[in-house]
Design a protein around this motif. Structure first.
Motif, PDB file in Angstrom:
ATOM      1  N   MET A 193       0.827  -1.201   0.000  1.00  0.00           N
ATOM      2  CA  MET A 193       0.000   0.000   0.000  1.00  0.00           C
ATOM      3  C   MET A 193       0.870   1.262   0.000  1.00  0.00           C
ATOM      4  O   MET A 193       0.615   2.214  -0.754  1.00  0.00           O
ATOM      5  N   ASP A 194       1.915   1.260   0.829  1.00  0.00           N
ATOM      6  CA  ASP A 194       2.773   2.450   0.951  1.00  0.00           C
ATOM      7  C   ASP A 194       3.553   2.729  -0.321  1.00  0.00           C
ATOM      8  O   ASP A 194       3.824   3.896  -0.665  1.00  0.00           O
ATOM      9  N   ASN A 195       3.935   1.672  -1.028  1.00  0.00           N
ATOM     10  CA  ASN A 195       4.802   1.840  -2.201  1.00  0.00           C
ATOM     11  C   ASN A 195       4.023   1.962  -3.507  1.00  0.00           C
ATOM     12  O   ASN A 195       4.635   2.080  -4.576  1.00  0.00           O
ATOM     13  N   ASN A 196       2.733   1.921  -3.433  1.00  0.00           N
ATOM     14  CA  ASN A 196       1.947   1.987  -4.658  1.00  0.00           C
ATOM     15  C   ASN A 196       2.005   3.405  -5.224  1.00  0.00           C
ATOM     16  O   ASN A 196       1.682   4.383  -4.540  1.00  0.00           O
ATOM     17  N   THR A 197       2.409   3.512  -6.490  1.00  0.00           N
ATOM     18  CA  THR A 197       2.588   4.839  -7.114  1.00  0.00           C
ATOM     19  C   THR A 197       1.257   5.570  -7.291  1.00  0.00           C
ATOM     20  O   THR A 197       1.224   6.811  -7.288  1.00  0.00           O
ATOM     21  N   SER A 198       0.181   4.818  -7.431  1.00  0.00           N
ATOM     22  CA  SER A 198      -1.115   5.462  -7.632  1.00  0.00           C
ATOM     23  C   SER A 198      -1.500   6.310  -6.431  1.00  0.00           C
ATOM     24  O   SER A 198      -2.101   7.382  -6.573  1.00  0.00           O
ATOM     25  N   LEU A 205      -3.660  15.856  -6.249  1.00  0.00           N
ATOM     26  CA  LEU A 205      -4.878  16.006  -7.042  1.00  0.00           C
ATOM     27  C   LEU A 205      -5.678  17.220  -6.591  1.00  0.00           C
ATOM     28  O   LEU A 205      -5.750  17.539  -5.412  1.00  0.00           O
ATOM     29  N   ASP A 206      -6.285  17.864  -7.567  1.00  0.00           N
ATOM     30  CA  ASP A 206      -7.126  19.019  -7.286  1.00  0.00           C
ATOM     31  C   ASP A 206      -8.586  18.570  -7.364  1.00  0.00           C
ATOM     32  O   ASP A 206      -9.116  18.346  -8.455  1.00  0.00           O
ATOM     33  N   LEU A 207      -9.213  18.405  -6.206  1.00  0.00           N
ATOM     34  CA  LEU A 207     -10.585  17.908  -6.147  1.00  0.00           C
ATOM     35  C   LEU A 207     -11.550  19.078  -6.233  1.00  0.00           C
ATOM     36  O   LEU A 207     -11.712  19.841  -5.274  1.00  0.00           O
ATOM     37  N   GLN A 208     -12.185  19.213  -7.385  1.00  0.00           N
ATOM     38  CA  GLN A 208     -13.069  20.347  -7.622  1.00  0.00           C
ATOM     39  C   GLN A 208     -14.546  19.958  -7.647  1.00  0.00           C
ATOM     40  O   GLN A 208     -15.412  20.832  -7.575  1.00  0.00           O
ATOM     41  N   SER A 209     -14.824  18.662  -7.791  1.00  0.00           N
ATOM     42  CA  SER A 209     -16.225  18.257  -7.957  1.00  0.00           C
ATOM     43  C   SER A 209     -16.454  16.879  -7.343  1.00  0.00           C
ATOM     44  O   SER A 209     -15.512  16.190  -6.920  1.00  0.00           O
ATOM     45  N   GLN A 210     -17.725  16.498  -7.316  1.00  0.00           N
ATOM     46  CA  GLN A 210     -18.082  15.174  -6.820  1.00  0.00           C
ATOM     47  C   GLN A 210     -17.453  14.082  -7.687  1.00  0.00           C
ATOM     48  O   GLN A 210     -17.033  13.039  -7.184  1.00  0.00           O
ATOM     49  N   ARG A 215     -13.719   9.535  -8.438  1.00  0.00           N
ATOM     50  CA  ARG A 215     -12.598   8.955  -9.185  1.00  0.00           C
ATOM     51  C   ARG A 215     -11.416   8.677  -8.253  1.00  0.00           C
ATOM     52  O   ARG A 215     -10.743   7.646  -8.351  1.00  0.00           O
ATOM     53  N   THR A 216     -11.177   9.570  -7.300  1.00  0.00           N
ATOM     54  CA  THR A 216     -10.092   9.364  -6.341  1.00  0.00           C
ATOM     55  C   THR A 216     -10.375   8.168  -5.448  1.00  0.00           C
ATOM     56  O   THR A 216      -9.490   7.349  -5.180  1.00  0.00           O
ATOM     57  N   TRP A 217     -11.614   8.053  -5.000  1.00  0.00           N
ATOM     58  CA  TRP A 217     -11.969   6.913  -4.138  1.00  0.00           C
ATOM     59  C   TRP A 217     -11.867   5.595  -4.908  1.00  0.00           C
ATOM     60  O   TRP A 217     -11.449   4.574  -4.347  1.00  0.00           O
ATOM     61  N   ASP A 218     -12.204   5.589  -6.189  1.00  0.00           N
ATOM     62  CA  ASP A 218     -12.054   4.382  -7.004  1.00  0.00           C
ATOM     63  C   ASP A 218     -10.598   3.931  -7.051  1.00  0.00           C
ATOM     64  O   ASP A 218     -10.299   2.729  -6.996  1.00  0.00           O
ATOM     65  N   ILE A 219      -9.675   4.894  -7.157  1.00  0.00           N
ATOM     66  CA  ILE A 219      -8.239   4.558  -7.169  1.00  0.00           C
ATOM     67  C   ILE A 219      -7.828   3.931  -5.847  1.00  0.00           C
ATOM     68  O   ILE A 219      -7.144   2.902  -5.812  1.00  0.00           O
ATOM     69  N   ILE A 220      -8.248   4.558  -4.735  1.00  0.00           N
ATOM     70  CA  ILE A 220      -7.904   4.035  -3.411  1.00  0.00           C
ATOM     71  C   ILE A 220      -8.481   2.623  -3.227  1.00  0.00           C
ATOM     72  O   ILE A 220      -7.804   1.715  -2.735  1.00  0.00           O
TER      73      ILE A 220
END
Length: 348
Positions: A193-198, A205-210, A215-220
């Motif tokens: 988890m710590d070494n994952n580049t994603s 990231l600049d979170l401007q919208s829902q 999309r960020t939560w999908d990556i996590i």
């Protein structure tokens, strides 16, 4: 009712006449009709709820039933419910005692006594879908009866997936076994988890919208699941419902009954069908039947040889043999069901 996942539900609402002296024919007709519905449901694997005003005192029936006395004809429906191993929902979730009798009928006439004559009965395959049951006073209209409520877990009845859809799409779920994890495996999981580049670039990231948040939560989520698959013990399992596990002891008795049924058919009184059985088939069957009777400690005499004289006697003995095995099967099945119910109630 037919639901997805091959669930079949039958709900029966009944009322039996209170006056048995002048209405025997009508009462027995209704009872026989309901019993026929129950037997049909049992053969077709329906889940069944039978409820209503039985106008029968359940405690008096239990005393007569357990004392092995001759039962009054009016208890025919309750005797059938016992045979089919249905459960009274109140007795399933409460201890019915003299101090807490759970009466449903509270007569206004002083010469009559309170009693428990209303009930909800559920079939054996529906018990695990129930959650609780109790009496309650109805305030919507004036009545000398209390109502009964039964709470159920609807997910096992109304929210199942279609069998066909699950099979066509080969839908499976992944199950993680955390009990097999140790400190080294958790360290490996955390390291990936710590070494994952994603994840390293998420802070920029600049979170401007829902949409950006989703999309960020999908990556996590993808990173966590992939790391878990690599480092946590897991396996895939089908969404299809599991079959009930039947104890080997019961399966063996059923197999013995099936063998006995074949032996009875072979010993038919038709001379053309049993001639070869007299000379060859009986030698093998006798050896197997001898093992079955010794295993279950059933007393029966099996002749060494068969002839046209003693085969009719044998057939009667085999019918008695089967009756004893069926009785043993009923006892073992009831014991197994009672144990499952007790465990189920403890879990609830």
């Amino acid at each position: 009712m037919f639901m997805k996942g091959r669930v079949k539900l039958r709900i029966i609402q009944i009322y039996f006449h209170a006056n048995t002296s002048n209405n025997r024919t009508e009462i027995e007709d209704v009872q026989n009709y309901v019993i026929n519905l129950l037997n049909q449901a049992s053969l077709s694997n329906y889940k069944v709820i039978l409820m209503g005003d039985f106008n029968l005192n359940f405690e008096k029936f239990s005393l007569e039933y357990r004392s092995n006395r001759s039962l009054h004809w009016k208890y025919g429906i309750l005797r059938e419910l016992e045979r089919l191993q249905y459960q009274d929902s109140i007795a399933l979730y409460h201890d019915i005692t003299v101090s807490n009798p759970f009466y449903t009928f509270h007569p206004r006439q002083s010469q009559l006594s309170a009693s428990r004559i209303d009930a909800i009965w559920v079939s054996p395959n529906f018990i695990m879908d129930t959650l609780s049951s109790n009496n309650f006073t109805c305030h919507y209209f004036n009545t000398d009866h209390q109502a009964i409520k039964l709470s159920c877990i609807t997910s096992g009845i109304f929210e199942r997936k279609s069998f066909a859809s699950l099979k066509q799409h080969d839908i499976k779920k992944r199950i993680f076994d955390y009990s097999k994890m140790d400190s080294d495996k958790w360290v490996s999981f955390q390291s990936e988890m710590d070494n994952n580049t994603s994840l390293q670039y998420l802070s920029d990231l600049d979170l401007q919208s829902q949409s950006d948040i989703n999309r960020t939560w999908d990556i996590i989520q993808d990173v966590i699941i992939n790391a878990a698959i690599h480092h946590i013990d897991n396996h895939e399992s089908s969404f299809l419902p599991k079959q009930d596990i039947i104890p080997n002891e019961i399966l063996e008795i059923k197999a013995d009954i099936n063998f006995l049924n074949r032996a009875i058919r072979k010993s038919s009184n038709n001379p053309y069908s049993y001639r070869s059985y007299l000379t060859k088939g009986w030698i093998y069957d006798r050896a197997v039947l001898q093992k079955i009777k010794d295993k279950h400690n059933i007393s029966i005499t099996l002749p060494v040889t068969l002839n046209t004289t003693n085969i009719s006697i044998l057939k009667k003995d085999l019918f008695l043999f089967r009756k004893n095995l069926c009785s043993l099967l009923d006892v073992k099945s009831k014991t197994n069901q009672d144990a499952a119910i007790k465990q189920f109630v403890r879990q609830r």
